[in-house]
Write a protein that holds these residues in place. Structure first.
Motif, PDB file in Angstrom:
ATOM      1  N   CYS A   1       0.832  -1.194   0.000  1.00  0.00           N
ATOM      2  CA  CYS A   1       0.000   0.000   0.000  1.00  0.00           C
ATOM      3  C   CYS A   1       0.871   1.250   0.000  1.00  0.00           C
ATOM      4  N   GLY A   2       0.228   2.422   0.020  1.00  0.00           N
ATOM      5  CA  GLY A   2       0.963   3.672   0.108  1.00  0.00           C
ATOM      6  C   GLY A   2       0.776   4.571  -1.092  1.00  0.00           C
ATOM      7  N   LYS A   3       1.561   5.650  -1.116  1.00  0.00           N
ATOM      8  CA  LYS A   3       1.425   6.683  -2.144  1.00  0.00           C
ATOM      9  C   LYS A   3       2.144   6.325  -3.438  1.00  0.00           C
ATOM     10  N   GLU A   4       3.174   5.491  -3.331  1.00  0.00           N
ATOM     11  CA  GLU A   4       3.984   5.192  -4.520  1.00  0.00           C
ATOM     12  C   GLU A   4       3.420   3.983  -5.266  1.00  0.00           C
ATOM     13  N   ASP A   5       2.474   4.257  -6.141  1.00  0.00           N
ATOM     14  CA  ASP A   5       1.823   3.192  -6.906  1.00  0.00           C
ATOM     15  C   ASP A   5       2.826   2.416  -7.756  1.00  0.00           C
ATOM     16  N   TYR A   6       3.849   3.094  -8.251  1.00  0.00           N
ATOM     17  CA  TYR A   6       4.884   2.416  -9.060  1.00  0.00           C
ATOM     18  C   TYR A   6       5.520   1.280  -8.263  1.00  0.00           C
ATOM     19  N   LEU A   7       5.882   1.550  -7.007  1.00  0.00           N
ATOM     20  CA  LEU A   7       6.534   0.533  -6.175  1.00  0.00           C
ATOM     21  C   LEU A   7       5.566  -0.589  -5.813  1.00  0.00           C
ATOM     22  N   ILE A   8       4.305  -0.249  -5.609  1.00  0.00           N
ATOM     23  CA  ILE A   8       3.294  -1.272  -5.325  1.00  0.00           C
ATOM     24  C   ILE A   8       3.210  -2.255  -6.483  1.00  0.00           C
TER      25      ILE A   8
ATOM     26  N   LEU B   1       7.115   8.227  -9.903  1.00  0.00           N
ATOM     27  CA  LEU B   1       8.221   7.315 -10.194  1.00  0.00           C
ATOM     28  C   LEU B   1       8.061   6.667 -11.566  1.00  0.00           C
ATOM     29  N   TYR B   2       6.825   6.553 -12.050  1.00  0.00           N
ATOM     30  CA  TYR B   2       6.620   6.052 -13.414  1.00  0.00           C
ATOM     31  C   TYR B   2       7.323   6.982 -14.406  1.00  0.00           C
ATOM     32  N   ASN B   3       7.117   8.292 -14.226  1.00  0.00           N
ATOM     33  CA  ASN B   3       7.743   9.270 -15.112  1.00  0.00           C
ATOM     34  C   ASN B   3       9.261   9.250 -14.975  1.00  0.00           C
ATOM     35  N   LEU B   4       9.734   9.151 -13.736  1.00  0.00           N
ATOM     36  CA  LEU B   4      11.179   9.117 -13.510  1.00  0.00           C
ATOM     37  C   LEU B   4      11.800   7.883 -14.151  1.00  0.00           C
ATOM     38  N   GLU B   5      11.150   6.740 -13.996  1.00  0.00           N
ATOM     39  CA  GLU B   5      11.647   5.510 -14.608  1.00  0.00           C
ATOM     40  C   GLU B   5      11.752   5.667 -16.126  1.00  0.00           C
ATOM     41  N   ASN B   6      10.762   6.307 -16.717  1.00  0.00           N
ATOM     42  CA  ASN B   6      10.768   6.525 -18.166  1.00  0.00           C
ATOM     43  C   ASN B   6      11.914   7.457 -18.564  1.00  0.00           C
ATOM     44  N   ASP B   7      12.123   8.525 -17.784  1.00  0.00           N
ATOM     45  CA  ASP B   7      13.219   9.447 -18.073  1.00  0.00           C
ATOM     46  C   ASP B   7      14.581   8.779 -17.897  1.00  0.00           C
TER      47      ASP B   7
END
Length: 356
Positions: free
Chosen positions: A32-39, A202-208
């Motif tokens: 759970c939490g705010k970081e959906d990418y990590l979930i 983090l999705y955007n960061l991963e893409n960058d």
């Protein structure tokens, strides 16, 4: 950065990494939490670890929508795996674990599921994912409390400065790239991560990061030029540069940056929101600095990453307190003028810059 502020518990992505490696994953897990990418990332990691690819159609059961019933959860968990290490039942976006009702899965079903947590068979894994829905909602709810009692909760909060650096470095190392600390610092500073005014996760960061890795020289060395080329289109950076140009009385440069932003497709209201947010941040940092607050205290109070506070701090000397308040009032007036149709969006922003 002070030790007091960052003397905090280990981040969930570090903990779950260790638990996966050491085989300490219990029968019941809540991500759970705010970081959906990590979930999403660690849900996929757990499934990959415990479910054989060849047996996935049988040993992995994903239940959502109309397929999600209490009886189906129990039945699926109690059916032994074919050849996988575990039978995994996955409940993606299970909103009751985030404190929100789920259509088709009522309170009686939630209570029945909670009662069943203690009876999950050995060799099975009930994997629940629940991205945070409402920041103001209490994290404590019946589902989460029960998982904490019978299994383990991994709460993926936003990454702090050190954790973000580790996230970036790990991806560079995995890709076989070399880099310097200045490269990592530039990415942390110039990306939009940690800025609530823009939609940059983090999705955007991963893409960058993928783009930066692909952009670097054939020798595999990532440079600051690679970072600049990839992140040059970041609206937040251009807004900071525009405000910096205004502070240095370089209106020509500020107008050029404004037109670049508009021509790149940045919507007027998004741009205005960024301008207002940056001015509010600079003003807040200037006020706190005059009150004698430390960098860490500012960060904690503002709830933004330290590198954003540093960027704002670097600009506080270019504006007086009166100038910043006047600029903010002008930005609010621009918003009203555009919404009421008094001025066209681009023209209103040009007047705004000209008047500062």
């Amino acid at each position: 950065m002070t030790a007091d502020y960052y003397r905090e518990k280990e981040h969930a992505f570090i903990t779950i990494g260790k638990d996966i490696k050491e085989g300490n994953i219990p029968r019941l897990v809540l991500l759970c939490g705010k970081e959906d990418y990590l979930i999403r990332f660690y849900a996929a990691s757990l499934i990959k670890k415990y479910v054989s690819e060849a047996c996935k159609p049988i040993d992995l059961v994903t239940l959502e929508g109309d397929a999600l019933t209490l009886d189906k959860v129990k039945e699926s968990l109690e059916t032994v795996s074919l050849m996988s290490e575990r039978k995994v039942v996955f409940l993606p976006d299970f909103t009751p674990a985030a404190g929100k009702a789920l259509k088709g899965f009522g309170e009686a079903d939630v209570k029945g599921l909670i009662d069943y947590f203690k009876d999950i068979p050995e060799g099975a894994l009930l994997l629940i994912a629940a991205p945070e829905i409402d920041e103001n909602k209490s994290k404590k709810n019946k589902v989460r409390t029960a998982v904490e009692k019978h299994g383990k909760v991994y709460d993926f909060e936003p990454l702090n400065e050190g954790q973000l650096a580790n996230f970036i470095e790990k991806r560079f190392r995995t890709a076989g790239r070399t880099y310097t600390p200045s490269v990592v610092k530039m990415i942390m500073s110039e990306s939009g991560y940690g800025n609530k005014a823009i939609d940059y996760s983090l999705y955007n960061l991963e893409n960058d990061l993928r783009k930066i890795i692909a952009h670097c020289d054939r020798d595999g060395r990532i440079t600051t030029d690679d970072v600049k080329d990839v992140l040059a289109s970041n609206p937040e950076n251009n807004v900071f540069a525009m405000l910096d140009a205004i502070g240095r009385n370089r209106k020509d440069e500020a107008f050029r940056l404004l037109h670049n932003l508009l021509q790149s497709g940045t919507p007027v209201f998004n741009l205005l929101r960024l301008i207002t947010g940056q001015l509010e941040l600079i003003l807040s940092v200037k006020e706190m600095r005059e009150d004698g607050l430390t960098l860490a205290q500012m960060q904690k109070k503002l709830g933004v990453h330290q590198f954003r506070v540093k960027k704002a701090m670097a600009m506080t000397g270019q504006y007086s307190m009166a100038d910043l308040r006047a600029a903010l009032c002008a930005a609010y007036e621009v918003d009203e003028n555009i919404k009421t149709g008094l001025l066209d969006g681009q023209l209103a922003l040009e007047y705004f810059i000209a008047g500062l």
